[in-house]
Design a protein around this motif. Structure first.
Motif, PDB file in Angstrom:
ATOM      1  N   GLU A   1      48.150  44.747  45.069  1.00 44.96           N
ATOM      2  CA  GLU A   1      47.550  45.568  44.005  1.00 44.96           C
ATOM      3  C   GLU A   1      46.756  44.706  43.029  1.00 44.96           C
TER       4      GLU A   1
ATOM      5  N   HIS B   1      45.124  41.932  43.749  1.00 48.68           N
ATOM      6  CA  HIS B   1      43.855  41.614  44.418  1.00 48.68           C
ATOM      7  C   HIS B   1      42.907  42.814  44.388  1.00 48.68           C
ATOM      8  N   LYS B   2      43.441  43.999  44.557  1.00 49.87           N
ATOM      9  CA  LYS B   2      42.618  45.213  44.512  1.00 49.87           C
ATOM     10  C   LYS B   2      42.000  45.390  43.119  1.00 49.87           C
ATOM     11  N   GLU B   3      42.792  45.158  42.084  1.00 50.81           N
ATOM     12  CA  GLU B   3      42.313  45.290  40.704  1.00 50.81           C
ATOM     13  C   GLU B   3      41.246  44.239  40.396  1.00 50.81           C
TER      14      GLU B   3
ATOM     15  N   GLY C   1      39.248  42.815  42.573  1.00 50.52           N
ATOM     16  CA  GLY C   1      38.073  43.193  43.360  1.00 50.52           C
ATOM     17  C   GLY C   1      37.221  44.263  42.709  1.00 50.52           C
ATOM     18  N   LYS C   2      37.837  45.129  41.900  1.00 43.25           N
ATOM     19  CA  LYS C   2      37.094  46.186  41.206  1.00 43.25           C
ATOM     20  C   LYS C   2      36.069  45.617  40.232  1.00 43.25           C
ATOM     21  N   HIS C   3      36.299  44.407  39.745  1.00 41.75           N
ATOM     22  CA  HIS C   3      35.439  43.822  38.717  1.00 41.75           C
ATOM     23  C   HIS C   3      34.446  42.804  39.276  1.00 41.75           C
TER      24      HIS C   3
ATOM     25  N   LYS D   1      32.397  40.711  47.856  1.00 41.07           N
ATOM     26  CA  LYS D   1      33.603  41.061  48.614  1.00 41.07           C
ATOM     27  C   LYS D   1      34.285  39.796  49.132  1.00 41.07           C
TER      28      LYS D   1
END
Length: 66
Positions: free
Chosen positions: A24, A26-28, A30-32, A36
């Motif tokens: 989670e 890493h996902k957060e 990646g949003k910023h 990729k």
């Protein structure tokens, strides 16, 4: 897990987040980021990680509570 995003991405995001696990986190992160293909490297400072994209440092993440 509690973490602090420090000058992350083009928007220089600075905020504290709470996530369930590393996936989670890493996902957060990646949003910023526009890229990729980013990664994280541990620094000499305990619990502080550099976020990089290619050869550029695009921010830091500090783990506040595991």
């Amino acid at each position: 897990m509690k973490a602090q995003l420090i000058n992350l991405g083009r928007g220089k995001v600075n905020k504290e987040i709470e996530v369930k696990n590393t996936k989670e986190l890493h996902k957060e992160i990646g949003k910023h980021l526009a890229s990729k293909g980013w990664g994280m490297d541990e620094t000499d400072t305990p619990d502080l990680w550099e976020v990089n994209s290619g050869m550029r440092i695009v921010g830091h993440v500090k783990i506040l509570e595991p």
